[in-house]
Design a protein around this motif. Structure first.
Motif, short mmCIF file in Angstrom:
data_model
loop_
_atom_site.label_atom_id
_atom_site.label_comp_id
_atom_site.label_asym_id
_atom_site.label_seq_id
_atom_site.Cartn_x
_atom_site.Cartn_y
_atom_site.Cartn_z
N ASP A 145 58.98 30.91 86.84
CA ASP A 145 59.99 31.52 86.48
C ASP A 145 60.44 31.48 85.31
N ALA A 146 59.35 31.14 84.33
CA ALA A 146 59.22 31.72 82.89
C ALA A 146 58.16 33.00 82.79
N ASN A 147 57.57 33.42 83.63
CA ASN A 147 57.25 34.70 83.89
C ASN A 147 58.10 35.66 83.65
N GLN A 148 58.21 35.79 84.76
CA GLN A 148 59.68 36.79 84.66
C GLN A 148 61.49 37.27 84.26
N LEU A 149 61.54 35.85 83.45
CA LEU A 149 62.57 35.86 81.84
C LEU A 149 61.39 36.82 80.79
N ILE A 150 60.23 36.39 80.68
CA ILE A 150 59.27 36.53 79.78
C ILE A 150 59.11 38.06 80.20
N ALA A 151 58.96 38.38 81.27
CA ALA A 151 59.32 40.05 81.54
C ALA A 151 59.66 41.14 81.20
#
Length: 529
Positions: A145-151
């Motif tokens: 979930d965090a990676n989706q936001l970071i991307a």
């Protein structure tokens, strides 16, 4: 306010895979005791096992964390965005906002950044450190979930993105962690994942090359290496053919098919030229510019020199690109074929007579008025096939012939090139007809009574097709190639057939260029995806 802005950025960037950040917990933490910086952060280049002091040092040295310290001390900590944290191995890890947290940690303890300790101490004079020790963070439910936001933040359009190399490194890090390109492509539907993966893999090809100049090896590994210059080359299909790099854009895979030593030589030249700024995004701005074409010619020369030197056999014969070629020089021949009975005397090794030099005498005045000399016309050694884009669904033979035409030196091998151009034209028409589900054998049989499909049959069908589909711009091109109208003889089928069959007819490099110029637009139309 800060939470809403982050939530809005996330939902706009992720489209159908929208994350409801309102479900993420807000927690208050101590920046010194509770938060840990992320050693996997693509901003930094340290090992996963590196101590936090190394991470802080990297962020201050390479990511301008000091300027953020000074900004916070002057205007305060802006809370319109909050750091994002996850639980990893029982620790609270900052995955978004590492630079900010590093700055806050250094404000509490300037000795964490020893090289900048004096400036941090000066900046924090009179600052209430206690007010900056406790902050709010968002706790993401999972790393995915965090990676989706970071991307969405760093490879989307919500803010100024990472450098091209950093964007690529973000996805490469996930591939290195075991995630497949297919997973990443489906997981980040609004991000150009394929482009970033391809960029990372090509950059790795150049980083893993062997450089005789060790400064070049270190230069391409720098975080600020101008990968955008390299992209001006690898975005061009012609370059990929010359470098023998196979890119599958659908699967986001990159494969080097050239011998490693050959690629090493090319990498040495390219990275050296980027380092000296001989090539940059300005000089490589257009694939049709004289500079770009000339630079590609130099890369072709480098590849061909490697191929010609790779294998030799005894005597006057060398193996060149897998075929035998005589190493003895051949006299230039006249532009028009000699008539029977008037062939040159002496054979290919005969040397022309050299007239004796005239005796020196008084200089004579030239009665004709002097003229300003015109600059010599640049005559390139290779055809410019830069605008040709081939439908990936076309048979491999089309791609193979194209790759040979890109590399063949037309000054050295004009007859071979023109013969190959004739083949390329005929097979391009056949592939185009097959794409349109047209049976050319049946069409050829109606014309000649046989089932053989020759170039003439192909051109007849293509002219009819262009008339029926009202693509009138190419009808005259076909007529010129078929030779139905009086005009230049060179780009006609009759001329190409003569090169192929008539033992008295030969080609020149200028005729090769004329033929390609006459058919280029037509070929591009048929082969385009």
């Amino acid at each position: 306010m800060g939470d809403r802005s982050i939530n809005r950025a996330a939902t706009q960037g992720l489209g159908e895979r929208m994350i409801d950040m309102s479900a993420w917990k807000d927690i208050t933490v101590d920046v010194v005791d509770d938060l840990n910086l992320d050693p996997r952060n693509v901003r930094i280049e340290v090992k996963d096992t590196s101590p936090e002091s190394d991470i802080i040092d990297d962020l201050f040295h390479n990511e301008k964390a000091l300027s953020l310290v000074e900004s916070i001390c002057k205007i305060g900590l802006l809370t319109h965005e909050v750091p994002i944290a996850i639980k990893r191995d029982g620790k609270l890890i900052v995955v978004e906002g590492n630079r900010r947290v590093a700055a806050l940690k250094a404000i509490q303890n300037p000795y964490l950044a020893p090289e900048h300790q004096a400036r941090i101490t000066r900046a924090t004079q009179g600052v209430n450190r206690d007010a900056l020790r406790t902050i709010s963070v968002k706790l993401a439910p999972s790393e995915d979930d965090a990676n989706q936001l970071i991307a969405a933040i760093h490879t989307g359009t919500q803010r100024v993105g990472w450098s091209p190399a950093r964007q690529a490194a973000f996805f490469q890090a996930q591939i290195d962690a075991g995630k497949s390109p297919e997973y990443l492509i489906s997981h980040y539907p609004t991000v150009e994942v394929k482009k970033f993966i391809i960029r990372s893999q090509i950059l790795n090809l150049f980083r893993n090359a062997h450089y005789e100049d060790l400064e070049l090896r270190d230069y391409i590994r720098r975080r600020n290496f101008p990968v955008s210059v390299l992209a001006r080359l690898y975005d061009y299909e012609g370059f990929l053919v010359v470098a023998k790099i196979r890119v599958n854009e659908q699967k986001a895979t990159v494969q080097l098919e050239a011998p490693q030593e050959q690629f090493d030589k090319m990498a040495e030249k390219i990275i050296g030229d980027i380092k000296t700024k001989h090539i940059n995004t300005r000089t490589l701005n257009s694939t049709q510019s004289a500079f770009y074409i000339d630079y590609m010619d130099k890369l072709r020369d480098l590849v061909n020199t490697y191929n010609e030197a790779e294998v030799h056999v005894p005597g006057n014969v060398a193996i060149v690109g897998g075929t035998q070629a005589a190493t003895t020089s051949v006299l230039s021949q006249p532009a028009t074929p000699p008539s029977q009975g008037s062939l040159p005397v002496g054979g290919p090794t005969a040397q022309p007579a050299v007239a004796p030099a005239p005796k020196a005498g008084p200089a004579k005045k030239d009665p004709t008025p002097s003229k300003v000399a015109e600059p010599p016309k640049v005559s390139h050694n290779y055809l410019n096939l830069g605008q040709v884009k081939i439908d990936p669904a076309y048979p491999p033979a089309i791609h193979k012939i194209y790759s040979e035409l890109v590399l063949i030196n037309i000054k050295k091998y004009p007859n071979a090139t023109l013969d190959l151009l004739r083949t390329f034209l005929e097979k391009s028409i056949k592939a185009y007809a097959e794409k349109l589900k047209v049976d050319l054998k049946q069409h050829a049989g109606q014309q000649s009574g046989s089932g053989f499909v020759q170039l003439g049959h192909c051109l007849t069908w293509l002219e009819e097709h262009l008339k029926n589909t009202r693509q009138t711009a190419f009808i005259q091109v076909i007529k010129k190639i078929r030779g139905n109208k009086v005009g230049v003889y060179t780009p006609t089928v009759d001329h190409m057939n003569a090169i192929n069959h008539n033992h008295h007819v030969f080609a020149t490099s200028d005729e090769v260029r004329d033929c390609w110029d006459g058919m280029e637009g037509l070929v591009r139309m048929m082969l385009k995806p």
